[in-house]
Design an enzyme around this catalytic site. Structure first.
Site, PDB file in Angstrom:
ATOM      1  N   SER A  78     -43.915   8.103  -0.247  1.00  0.00           N
ATOM      2  CA  SER A  78     -45.074   7.341  -0.716  1.00  0.00           C
ATOM      3  C   SER A  78     -45.912   8.187  -1.679  1.00  0.00           C
ATOM      4  CB  SER A  78     -45.923   6.930   0.479  1.00  0.00           C
ATOM      5  OG  SER A  78     -45.112   6.289   1.441  1.00  0.00           O
TER       6      SER A  78
HETATM    7  N1  SAH Z   1     -43.594   8.250   5.512  1.00  0.00           N
HETATM    8  C1  SAH Z   1     -42.551   8.483   4.523  1.00  0.00           C
HETATM    9  C2  SAH Z   1     -42.372   7.343   3.585  1.00  0.00           C
HETATM   10  C3  SAH Z   1     -41.512   6.326   4.169  1.00  0.00           C
HETATM   11  S1  SAH Z   1     -40.780   5.024   3.189  1.00  0.00           S
HETATM   12  C4  SAH Z   1     -42.773   9.761   3.772  1.00  0.00           C
HETATM   13  O1  SAH Z   1     -43.752  10.417   4.016  1.00  0.00           O
HETATM   14  O2  SAH Z   1     -41.943  10.141   2.935  1.00  0.00           O
HETATM   15  C5  SAH Z   1     -40.344   3.979   4.528  1.00  0.00           C
HETATM   16  C6  SAH Z   1     -39.252   4.503   5.414  1.00  0.00           C
HETATM   17  O3  SAH Z   1     -39.141   3.632   6.530  1.00  0.00           O
HETATM   18  C7  SAH Z   1     -37.864   4.543   4.763  1.00  0.00           C
HETATM   19  O4  SAH Z   1     -37.358   5.838   4.890  1.00  0.00           O
HETATM   20  C8  SAH Z   1     -37.054   3.549   5.578  1.00  0.00           C
HETATM   21  O5  SAH Z   1     -35.683   3.890   5.713  1.00  0.00           O
HETATM   22  C9  SAH Z   1     -37.781   3.595   6.910  1.00  0.00           C
HETATM   23  N2  SAH Z   1     -37.617   2.442   7.806  1.00  0.00           N
HETATM   24  C10 SAH Z   1     -37.509   1.127   7.494  1.00  0.00           C
HETATM   25  N3  SAH Z   1     -37.383   0.381   8.605  1.00  0.00           N
HETATM   26  C11 SAH Z   1     -37.419   1.243   9.667  1.00  0.00           C
HETATM   27  C12 SAH Z   1     -37.340   1.080  11.081  1.00  0.00           C
HETATM   28  N4  SAH Z   1     -37.215  -0.118  11.672  1.00  0.00           N
HETATM   29  N5  SAH Z   1     -37.414   2.201  11.851  1.00  0.00           N
HETATM   30  C13 SAH Z   1     -37.542   3.426  11.304  1.00  0.00           C
HETATM   31  N6  SAH Z   1     -37.617   3.643   9.971  1.00  0.00           N
HETATM   32  C14 SAH Z   1     -37.562   2.561   9.162  1.00  0.00           C
END
Ligand code: SAH
Length: 233
Positions: A78
């Site tokens: 993000s």
């Molecule tokens: N917090 C992260 C940004 C995450 S982007 C950072 O600091 O870099 C959102 C993430 O959520 C992605 O990696 C995606 O694969 C994950 N995601 C989506 N659905 C999910 C679920 N049900 N459980 C765990 N992770 C999930």
């Protein structure tokens, strides 16, 4: 990611001291924007080297306000301002047990680890095995060996370490997954991007003895939550 313009991949050129200057400038900007107030969150953002959580081809863009692609199917790190945007209204603080859904790069976990300190705990769940492996390597290299990294469906939470003081969902959902509310302490807070019509609102929830209080923080744009409580497309 849709809605954002991605800078072109490039060989990294910046030195550690250039990144350090950019990091300090970013923190000053976040304070000036009114997004960053907590001394602990500020210290954490000054300490964690965001460039070390970004794929080589995008490393030079570490402090730009744009989400950058990560290994895996639908993962992005993000924008820098997202972290105080989530952690300030959460009131993330020393000693908290914190659960993150969507480990992504591992950067959000590293920042949270610094904020909660030695008396706290960070658990982070990632559904994509490739992204999970990337985050694990980044966190280990950066010296964060006590973050509990779980490969699985974050919509189900992680009961083993519950109840949590604070929960951050970093992917957009249609409903806040009920297991997450169940795993939150009374008086605990959860923050999540929630799809409402064709928009996404960042929603803050506080669990009370009887029910939950909700507040919308602002409009946001995140990748969709997958799994059992995945967003309908
Ligand atoms: N917090 C992260 C940004 C995450 S982007 C950072 O600091 O870099 C959102 C993430 O959520 C992605 O990696 C995606 O694969 C994950 N995601 C989506 N659905 C999910 C679920 N049900 N459980 C765990 N992770 C999930």
């Amino acid at each position: 990611m849709q809605g954002w313009i991605l800078p072109p991949p490039a060989e990294p050129t910046k030195s550690a001291s250039t990144f350090a200057l950019e990091r300090r400038a970013k923190v000053r900007w976040l304070v000036a924007q009114g997004l960053l107030k907590s001394a602990r969150i500020k210290r954490a953002l000054l300490k964690v080297r965001r460039e070390d959580f970004i794929p080589r081809a995008y490393r030079d863009y570490a402090y730009q306000e744009v989400p950058l692609p990560l290994p895996g199917e639908q993962a992005t790190i993000s924008c820098p301002h997202s972290y105080p945007l989530f952690y300030e209204p959460l009131g993330l603080d020393a000693g908290h047990r914190f659960l993150e859904i969507g480990t992504g790069s591992g950067y959000g976990s590293a920042v949270a680890r610094e904020v909660v300190g030695s008396g706290g705990l960070v658990v982070s769940i990632e559904i994509d095995p490739v992204t999970h492996a990337f985050a694990k390597a980044n966190l280990e290299k950066a010296g964060y060996r006590d973050v509990v990294l779980v490969l699985g469906d974050g919509g189900l939470g992680y009961a083993e370490n519950s109840p949590y003081d604070r929960i951050a969902v970093t992917a957009a959902c249609d409903e806040i997954p009920p297991p997450l509310i169940a795993q939150l302490k009374i008086g605990g807070r959860l923050i999540a991007p929630k799809r409402e019509g064709d928009r996404q609102n960042l929603v803050l929830i506080e669990k009370q003895a009887h029910g939950v209080a909700r507040r919308i923080i602002c409009e946001v744009l995140y990748v969709s939550l997958r799994g059992t409580y995945g967003a309908r497309t």
